[in-house]
Design a protein around this motif. Structure first.
Motif, PDB file in Angstrom:
ATOM      1  N   ALA A   1       0.184  -1.046  -6.120  1.00 32.81           N
ATOM      2  CA  ALA A   1       0.244  -1.772  -4.851  1.00 32.81           C
ATOM      3  C   ALA A   1       0.714  -3.191  -5.089  1.00 32.81           C
ATOM      4  N   HIS A   2       1.560  -3.691  -4.213  1.00 34.82           N
ATOM      5  CA  HIS A   2       2.076  -5.048  -4.312  1.00 34.82           C
ATOM      6  C   HIS A   2       1.387  -5.921  -3.271  1.00 34.82           C
ATOM      7  N   THR A   3       1.189  -7.165  -3.627  1.00 33.98           N
ATOM      8  CA  THR A   3       0.367  -8.014  -2.789  1.00 33.98           C
ATOM      9  C   THR A   3       1.170  -9.048  -2.024  1.00 33.98           C
ATOM     10  N   SER A   4       2.462  -9.015  -2.074  1.00 32.45           N
ATOM     11  CA  SER A   4       3.234  -9.984  -1.326  1.00 32.45           C
ATOM     12  C   SER A   4       4.563  -9.392  -0.923  1.00 32.45           C
TER      13      SER A   4
ATOM     14  N   GLU B   1       3.308  -1.038   3.690  1.00 32.81           N
ATOM     15  CA  GLU B   1       3.655  -0.365   2.443  1.00 32.81           C
ATOM     16  C   GLU B   1       2.548  -0.540   1.402  1.00 32.81           C
ATOM     17  N   CYS B   2       1.963  -1.716   1.335  1.00 30.74           N
ATOM     18  CA  CYS B   2       0.865  -1.941   0.387  1.00 30.74           C
ATOM     19  C   CYS B   2      -0.333  -1.062   0.727  1.00 30.74           C
TER      20      CYS B   2
ATOM     21  N   ASP C   1       7.198  -9.384  -3.813  1.00 34.53           N
ATOM     22  CA  ASP C   1       7.086  -8.272  -4.755  1.00 34.53           C
ATOM     23  C   ASP C   1       7.712  -7.016  -4.175  1.00 34.53           C
ATOM     24  N   LEU C   2       7.488  -6.770  -2.884  1.00 35.64           N
ATOM     25  CA  LEU C   2       8.040  -5.566  -2.262  1.00 35.64           C
ATOM     26  C   LEU C   2       9.555  -5.635  -2.178  1.00 35.64           C
TER      27      LEU C   2
ATOM     28  N   ASN D   1      -0.923 -13.504   1.602  1.00 30.05           N
ATOM     29  CA  ASN D   1       0.388 -13.658   2.220  1.00 30.05           C
ATOM     30  C   ASN D   1       0.405 -14.783   3.243  1.00 30.05           C
TER      31      ASN D   1
ATOM     32  N   HIS E   1      -1.797   2.023  -1.503  1.00 28.07           N
ATOM     33  CA  HIS E   1      -3.195   1.956  -1.940  1.00 28.07           C
ATOM     34  C   HIS E   1      -3.870   3.315  -1.838  1.00 28.07           C
TER      35      HIS E   1
ATOM     36  N   LEU F   1      -5.600  -9.201   0.654  1.00 30.56           N
ATOM     37  CA  LEU F   1      -4.175  -8.890   0.772  1.00 30.56           C
ATOM     38  C   LEU F   1      -3.514  -9.732   1.855  1.00 30.56           C
TER      39      LEU F   1
ATOM     40  N   TYR G   1       5.718  -4.999   4.754  1.00 31.14           N
ATOM     41  CA  TYR G   1       5.189  -4.989   3.384  1.00 31.14           C
ATOM     42  C   TYR G   1       3.678  -4.773   3.369  1.00 31.14           C
TER      43      TYR G   1
END
Length: 492
Positions: free
Chosen positions: A320-323, A309-310, A326-327, A57, A314, A53, A306
């Motif tokens: 779940a967003h990985t970047s 938040e990911c 995306d968030l 980023n 989870h 993750l 972010y």
């Protein structure tokens, strides 16, 4: 009052534990909550997921070729400058001999025990930041050796006794960092720090400028510090905070953030066994990088929003967003409804069912109304149309097919009738009303005839109708007798 405990003290399946305390003496104390709780939980319980993750980023911010990315991930040995050079070989061998004299704290890999010992030095220096030339002016070598032996042996030291000078302690702290087997920021991160120093702003045409992009640099350092080993990250936070406080008092100690970076960059960022000649192309970048870390140290040890938040998603469920992109897309286009996911799905299903039922009802009403409109003219058709017209809101199809109102029967206005009304006046009208009120034989419709045939007995006929029929029969008989008597009298 809720007391949140570190999850490392409890089983891995427990997210957090708390104790409810009703003691009034604790109510005035603030509630401590770690916003990076789920980030730390993910780092300890699922390090592979956490690393993927964060690194995904990092590569979004800085360009890392395949070899440098593999070095950052620990998949390949780092290729450092000066590794294949034969210049200054004597100097490198001398430094390596110094590091072979390992003790419990100095010269050993970084451990929690070593951090606990060194933290005494950092705590003492926080109280003595006004000494001029701190970290630049060397201390007494004899006092430094006594202090070093005491730290290696784990002996309790009273630094406030006045036996040691602040310059002795500052020099010993730099010595400890310089004797670590690898720099505090590790060899794997060396190339990433060089790329972070190159992050600059772009002009309107999309060309790079010489102005550093501070926001992206802070974000990249936040991510890079997240994947440092836990002991390295802990000590780095203590050290940068000390240097930040030192630079704030540069009017007393004459040590700015840049001057401090010149003192500490070789110990925390330069690769081991390299000289200034090996880094001559990158020395300015490395020194400026450490200066930037000191100035913004209060922001660098917080996980980006972010990432928090990911990590939270989870553990709490959902996608779940990985970047960061995306968030941002999720927060800009997503709904701000605070209802639970299940209730949202249930309400959507209910609304869909209601719309579907309403649509079917309207279609059925339209079809029924078309059928009635196409019927031949009859009393039944008029009755059905009147029912549709009585409920215009419920029977919406009535507006689709226009209906013509039934023509009203024109009132006769004969000449004889006009004379009677003028001459006789109201008696004629009253006579007509009384005549109209006399019971008439009930009109039996086709449906009633069928009903009588099915019943098969006059018992089903109402008593009122039977009495009416009998009265009329007697009246007709009376008239017939009167007519016969009148004929007999005329013949006589």
């Amino acid at each position: 009052l809720l007391y949140f405990f570190p999850f490392s003290l409890f089983p891995s399946d427990a997210i957090c534990n708390f104790v409810i305390c009703n003691d009034s003496s604790f109510r005035s104390q603030p509630i401590i909550f770690n916003p990076d709780f789920f980030v730390e939980k993910l780092r300890h319980e699922k390090p592979e997921v956490f690393t993927e993750l964060v690194v995904s980023n990092i590569t979004r911010l800085i360009d890392l070729p395949g070899a440098e990315l593999a070095q950052l991930m620990g998949e390949e040995d780092p290729k450092l400058p000066g590794a294949n050079s034969t210049a200054s070989g004597f100097f490198r061998s001398l430094m390596s001999l110094k590091r072979k004299e390992k003790g419990v704290v100095f010269g050993s890999p970084l451990t929690e025990e070593g951090i606990a010992q060194v933290s005494q030095l950092i705590e003492y220096l926080h109280k003595n930041l006004r000494a001029e030339g701190l970290f630049r002016v060397p201390g007494n070598s004899i006092r430094q050796q006594i202090l070093k032996d005491a730290l290696n042996s784990g002996t309790d030291i009273d630094l406030d006794s006045g036996e040691f000078h602040s310059n002795d302690v500052a020099t010993l702290l730099k010595m400890f960092l310089g004797e670590l087997p690898e720099p505090l920021l590790t060899h794997k991160h060396f190339h990433a720090h060089l790329k972070i120093a190159d992050l600059t702003l772009f002009d309107e045409k999309g060309n790079k400028t010489s102005t550093p992009d501070k926001e992206r640099q802070i974000e990249a350092l936040q991510l890079l510090f997240l994947i440092l080993p836990a002991p390295n990250r802990s000590l780095l936070k203590l050290l940068l905070d000390l240097l930040y406080q030192t630079a704030k008092k540069q009017d007393k100690n004459k040590m700015s953030a840049h001057n401090l970076a010149l003192m500490f960059a070789p110990h925390i960022l330069w690769p081991r066994n390299v000289t200034a000649n090996d880094l001559q192309e990158n020395i300015t970048k490395l020194n400026n990088g450490v200066t930037f870390m000191i100035k913004h140290s209060q922001k660098l040890f917080k996980a980006p929003v972010y990432i928090r938040e990911c990590a939270r998603l989870h553990y709490l469920g959902s996608r779940a967003h990985t970047s960061k992109d995306d968030l941002d897309l999720l927060t800009s286009s997503g709904s701000k409804d605070l209802q639970p996911l299940k209730s949202q799905k249930r309400s959507r299903l209910d609304s869909c069912n209601q719309e579907e039922t309403q649509q079917r009802t309207e279609e059925a009403l339209k079809e029924l109304f078309r059928h009635v409109h196409n019927m031949p003219d009859s009393a039944k058709k008029k009755k059905l149309i009147r029912q549709f017209n009585k409920h215009p809101t419920a029977l919406t199809p009535g507006s689709d097919v226009p209906t013509s109102p039934a023509p009203r029967r024109a009132r006769s206005r004969s000449f004889s009738g006009l004379i009677k009304r003028k001459v006789l006046g109201t008696p004629v009208i009253l006579e007509r009303k009384s005549r109209d009120t006399t019971p008439e034989p009930a009109r039996v419709s086709k449906e009633n005839v069928q009903l009588l045939q099915k019943c098969g007995s006059p018992a089903h006929v109402s008593q009122t109708k039977l009495k009416t029929l009998e009265g009329r029969k007697e009246e007709s008989c009376r008239r017939m007798r009167a007519l016969l008597l009148s004929k007999d009298s005329s013949s006589l």
